[in-house]
Design an enzyme around this catalytic site. Structure first.
Site, PDB file in Angstrom:
ATOM      1  N   ARG A 141       0.834  -1.204   0.000  1.00 23.84           N
ATOM      2  CA  ARG A 141       0.000   0.000   0.000  1.00 23.84           C
ATOM      3  C   ARG A 141       0.866   1.250   0.000  1.00 23.84           C
ATOM      4  NH1 ARG A 141      -4.613  -1.983   3.707  1.00 23.84           N
ATOM      5  NH2 ARG A 141      -2.804  -2.305   5.021  1.00 23.84           N
TER       6      ARG A 141
ATOM      7  N   GLU B 294       0.372 -23.468   0.594  1.00 24.36           N
ATOM      8  CA  GLU B 294       0.756 -24.238   1.786  1.00 24.36           C
ATOM      9  C   GLU B 294       0.610 -23.436   3.079  1.00 24.36           C
ATOM     10  OE1 GLU B 294       2.093 -27.718   2.044  1.00 24.36           O
ATOM     11  OE2 GLU B 294       1.198 -27.006   3.906  1.00 24.36           O
TER      12      GLU B 294
ATOM     13  N   LYS C 151      -9.922 -22.913   7.548  1.00 22.88           N
ATOM     14  CA  LYS C 151      -8.800 -23.834   7.320  1.00 22.88           C
ATOM     15  C   LYS C 151      -9.310 -25.268   7.184  1.00 22.88           C
ATOM     16  CE  LYS C 151      -5.706 -20.789   9.897  1.00 22.88           C
ATOM     17  NZ  LYS C 151      -5.209 -20.479  11.242  1.00 22.88           N
TER      18      LYS C 151
HETATM   19  N1  LIG Z   1       1.050 -13.222   9.864  1.00 22.38           N
HETATM   20  C1  LIG Z   1       0.917 -14.530  10.010  1.00 22.38           C
HETATM   21  O1  LIG Z   1       1.362 -15.113  11.009  1.00 22.38           O
HETATM   22  C2  LIG Z   1       0.250 -15.344   8.935  1.00 22.38           C
HETATM   23  C3  LIG Z   1       0.203 -16.758   9.065  1.00 22.38           C
HETATM   24  C4  LIG Z   1      -0.381 -17.515   8.036  1.00 22.38           C
HETATM   25  C5  LIG Z   1      -0.935 -16.861   6.948  1.00 22.38           C
HETATM   26  N2  LIG Z   1      -0.914 -15.490   6.879  1.00 22.38           N
HETATM   27  C6  LIG Z   1      -1.512 -14.850   5.717  1.00 22.38           C
HETATM   28  O2  LIG Z   1      -0.515 -14.112   5.018  1.00 22.38           O
HETATM   29  C7  LIG Z   1      -1.115 -12.985   4.396  1.00 22.38           C
HETATM   30  C8  LIG Z   1      -0.347 -11.730   4.806  1.00 22.38           C
HETATM   31  O3  LIG Z   1      -0.425 -11.592   6.214  1.00 22.38           O
HETATM   32  P1  LIG Z   1       0.494 -10.541   7.019  1.00 22.38           P
HETATM   33  O4  LIG Z   1       0.382 -10.925   8.445  1.00 22.38           O
HETATM   34  O5  LIG Z   1       1.820 -10.434   6.406  1.00 22.38           O
HETATM   35  O6  LIG Z   1      -0.325  -9.184   6.772  1.00 22.38           O
HETATM   36  P2  LIG Z   1       0.196  -7.701   7.025  1.00 22.38           P
HETATM   37  O7  LIG Z   1       1.347  -7.670   7.952  1.00 22.38           O
HETATM   38  O8  LIG Z   1      -1.014  -6.899   7.356  1.00 22.38           O
HETATM   39  O9  LIG Z   1       0.732  -7.246   5.587  1.00 22.38           O
HETATM   40  C9  LIG Z   1      -0.114  -7.013   4.505  1.00 22.38           C
HETATM   41  C10 LIG Z   1       0.699  -6.386   3.397  1.00 22.38           C
HETATM   42  O10 LIG Z   1      -0.141  -6.227   2.256  1.00 22.38           O
HETATM   43  C11 LIG Z   1      -0.089  -4.870   1.823  1.00 22.38           C
HETATM   44  N3  LIG Z   1      -1.411  -4.537   1.286  1.00 22.38           N
HETATM   45  C12 LIG Z   1      -2.598  -4.621   1.924  1.00 22.38           C
HETATM   46  N4  LIG Z   1      -3.583  -4.189   1.109  1.00 22.38           N
HETATM   47  C13 LIG Z   1      -2.996  -3.820  -0.042  1.00 22.38           C
HETATM   48  C14 LIG Z   1      -3.476  -3.277  -1.252  1.00 22.38           C
HETATM   49  N5  LIG Z   1      -4.770  -3.005  -1.435  1.00 22.38           N
HETATM   50  N6  LIG Z   1      -2.585  -3.020  -2.222  1.00 22.38           N
HETATM   51  C15 LIG Z   1      -1.272  -3.257  -2.060  1.00 22.38           C
HETATM   52  N7  LIG Z   1      -0.764  -3.789  -0.934  1.00 22.38           N
HETATM   53  C16 LIG Z   1      -1.608  -4.046   0.060  1.00 22.38           C
HETATM   54  C17 LIG Z   1       0.280  -4.039   3.026  1.00 22.38           C
HETATM   55  O11 LIG Z   1       0.890  -2.825   2.633  1.00 22.38           O
HETATM   56  P3  LIG Z   1       1.458  -1.757   3.699  1.00 22.38           P
HETATM   57  O12 LIG Z   1       2.596  -2.454   4.401  1.00 22.38           O
HETATM   58  O13 LIG Z   1       1.923  -0.623   2.874  1.00 22.38           O
HETATM   59  O14 LIG Z   1       0.315  -1.439   4.594  1.00 22.38           O
HETATM   60  C18 LIG Z   1       1.244  -4.988   3.746  1.00 22.38           C
HETATM   61  O15 LIG Z   1       2.538  -4.823   3.255  1.00 22.38           O
HETATM   62  C19 LIG Z   1      -2.581 -12.997   4.809  1.00 22.38           C
HETATM   63  O16 LIG Z   1      -3.354 -13.639   3.824  1.00 22.38           O
HETATM   64  C20 LIG Z   1      -2.579 -13.833   6.072  1.00 22.38           C
HETATM   65  O17 LIG Z   1      -3.814 -14.498   6.329  1.00 22.38           O
HETATM   66  C21 LIG Z   1      -0.320 -14.720   7.833  1.00 22.38           C
END
Ligand SMILES: NC(=O)c1ccc[n+]([C@@H]2O[C@H](COP(=O)([O-])OP(=O)(O)OC[C@H]3O[C@@H](n4cnc5c(N)ncnc54)[C@H](OP(=O)(O)O)[C@@H]3O)[C@@H](O)[C@H]2O)c1
Length: 438
Positions: A46, A130, A206
């Site tokens: 973003r 995965e 899940k």
């Molecule tokens: N975190 C975990 O432990 C975990 C575990 C398993 C699966 N997941 C999955 O992994 C995915 C990412 O999770 P996360 O924890 O990394 O999320 P996060 O920390 O909130 O990061 C989301 C990223 O996506 C970007 N983003 C969001 N909306 C956007 C848009 N409209 N256009 C462009 N970029 C956008 C954000 O940009 P900005 O940085 O600029 O805001 C940020 O860099 C999700 O599907 C989540 O369910 C996460």
């Protein structure tokens, strides 16, 4: 010499940033294992804020859609989250352009997985996810590839670290659900709005994915019966402990004579089972396959590094040229599945009642259970502490009675408890927890 796989990453948050770092750190090992280098060529998020990443020589795409359309990208990695756009459209665009896609997005796979898998099939692309279930635990690969020669009868697991953390603290420290939830929020294990986790919906998403892979059914979150953990009390956990059980929030998908049952609810599991040993934020999945003893996979179900490990493994598969069918078989051959009526669920039950201290109460409860042909494995009656400090008797308070039934139907349990309530021999609502045997 094969050209490196050119990767575009949408999302540079907790997971995305770790993926960029891991590809950098593991570059040589990845190339050796995949027979081909892996290079991040473009990213987007973003905002363009500083993230402590070395992105020199990496293009910045104006939007996820632009990244998905970038002809310099071979593999589109979606790490933004959200069940719909921009993730959905960008992934569909990438697949239709013949690019392979890697995502960690369970919400999106649970909602749009079939449509995206169809696009992947039609365009000969990979759709790897995965990290969407159990983060670093390779459960998708295990079900999709490792067990493709085995008929799975049941898959069940602890799929939400927040709930397992809360239940573990409640069990170890005798604290209430509310106290443990507050602590989980303070420590960053639970969201400010915890409902999605503690009410079981995260586990249901899940489970719907695992059930599809295990049984060849269409992913359908609406086919999952869901119940959360907020009604569980320290008293239930103490009683479970005394009776040789622990309480876990399980997602269970099981083949029954009446079809595939998918359910998420607090569950008593024998203390001796592998799943009962899983404490804190750790996740675990047990798979019962025909003719083989249960397989249990245990590991971190969240966290940037753990999730990135699975994402990079998925990217490595793309680099190797592996194109596994997203749900283990062609989308058109997946069978529709409906929500199994829980009244027909059969199993053992834990029942906690507050019995009024009347003559004949125990006999009344026993009669109502017998009328429904419910047999008891054990019964525990707590002693009433009704004396004051001087030993004089107070007005009699209800006495907790805990029953463990042998296998019966949920319908029978409800009918028996309704009759007991009509008889006015208990106060309050009975607590009922399903038992899952290994
Ligand atoms: N975190 C975990 O432990 C975990 C575990 C398993 C699966 N997941 C999955 O992994 C995915 C990412 O999770 P996360 O924890 O990394 O999320 P996060 O920390 O909130 O990061 C989301 C990223 O996506 C970007 N983003 C969001 N909306 C956007 C848009 N409209 N256009 C462009 N970029 C956008 C954000 O940009 P900005 O940085 O600029 O805001 C940020 O860099 C999700 O599907 C989540 O369910 C996460």
């Amino acid at each position: 010499m094969v050209a490196p796989l050119k990767v575009g990453i949408a999302g540079l948050g907790t997971v995305g940033a770790e993926v960029v770092r891991l590809i950098e750190q593991q570059g040589a090992a990845l190339a050796a294992r995949s027979g081909r280098g892996v290079r991040v060529v473009a990213v987007t998020a973003r905002s363009k804020k500083k993230r402590g990443l070395d992105l020199r020589g990496v293009d910045w795409a104006e939007s996820p859609q632009a990244l998905a359309e970038d002809s310099n990208v071979d593999c589109f990695v979606e790490l933004m989250g959200g069940a719909d756009d921009p993730a959905f459209s960008a992934i569909e665009t990438a697949l239709k352009a013949g690019k392979s896609v890697v995502t960690a997005n369970k919400a999106l796979i649970a909602k749009h997985g079939l449509r995206l898998a169809k696009a992947a099939e039609q365009h000969g692309s990979a759709l790897n996810y995965e990290a969407a279930v159990g983060a670093a635990i390779p459960v998708i690969k295990t079900l999709r590839e490792g067990l493709s020669g085995t008929s799975v009868n049941r898959v069940y697991g602890i799929l939400n670290g927040t709930c397992n953390y809360i239940l573990t603290r409640m069990e170890h420290e005798g604290l209430s659900f509310e106290e443990c939830l507050k602590d989980a929020q303070r420590l960053g294990y639970a969201e400010a709005n915890p409902s999605f986790d503690v009410d079981g919906h995260d586990t249901a998403q899940k489970l719907a994915i695992l059930a599809s892979l295990a049984f060849g059914t269409k992913v359908a979150q609406t086919a999952v019966y869901v119940e959360g953990i907020s009604s569980i009390t320290p008293e239930d956990l103490r009683a479970a402990e005394e009776l040789g059980y622990r309480v876990k929030l399980l997602g269970v998908a099981v083949r029954t004579a009446k079809g595939i049952e998918q359910r998420v609810h607090p569950t008593m599991v024998p203390k001796s089972s592998s799943i009962a040993q899983v404490m804190g934020v750790t996740n675990a999945v047990t798979i019962d396959g025909e003719g083989i003893p249960p397989i249990t996979l245990v590991g971190p179900g969240a966290g940037g590094a753990a999730t990135a490990s699975a994402v990079v493994a998925d990217i490595a598969d793309v680099a190797r040229g592996i194109r596994a069918t997203p749900f283990g078989r062609p989308v058109d051959s997946l069978r529709a599945t409906t929500k199994a009526p829980m009244e027909r669920h059969e199993g053992g039950y834990y029942i906690r009642l507050l019995a009024r201290d009347h003559a004949g109460t125990a006999a009344t409860i026993a009669t109502r259970l017998a009328e429904q042909k419910i047999s008891l494995e054990s019964i525990v009656q707590r002693h009433r502490n009704d004396g004051d400090v001087n030993g004089s008797a107070k007005k009699a308070s209800p006495v907790p009675v805990i029953l463990i039934t042998y296998a019966t139907s949920e319908d029978a349990v409800h009918r028996a408890l309704k009759a007991v309530q009509r008889d006015r021999v208990i106060s309050g609502r009975p607590q009922v927890i399903r038992i899952e045997k290994n």
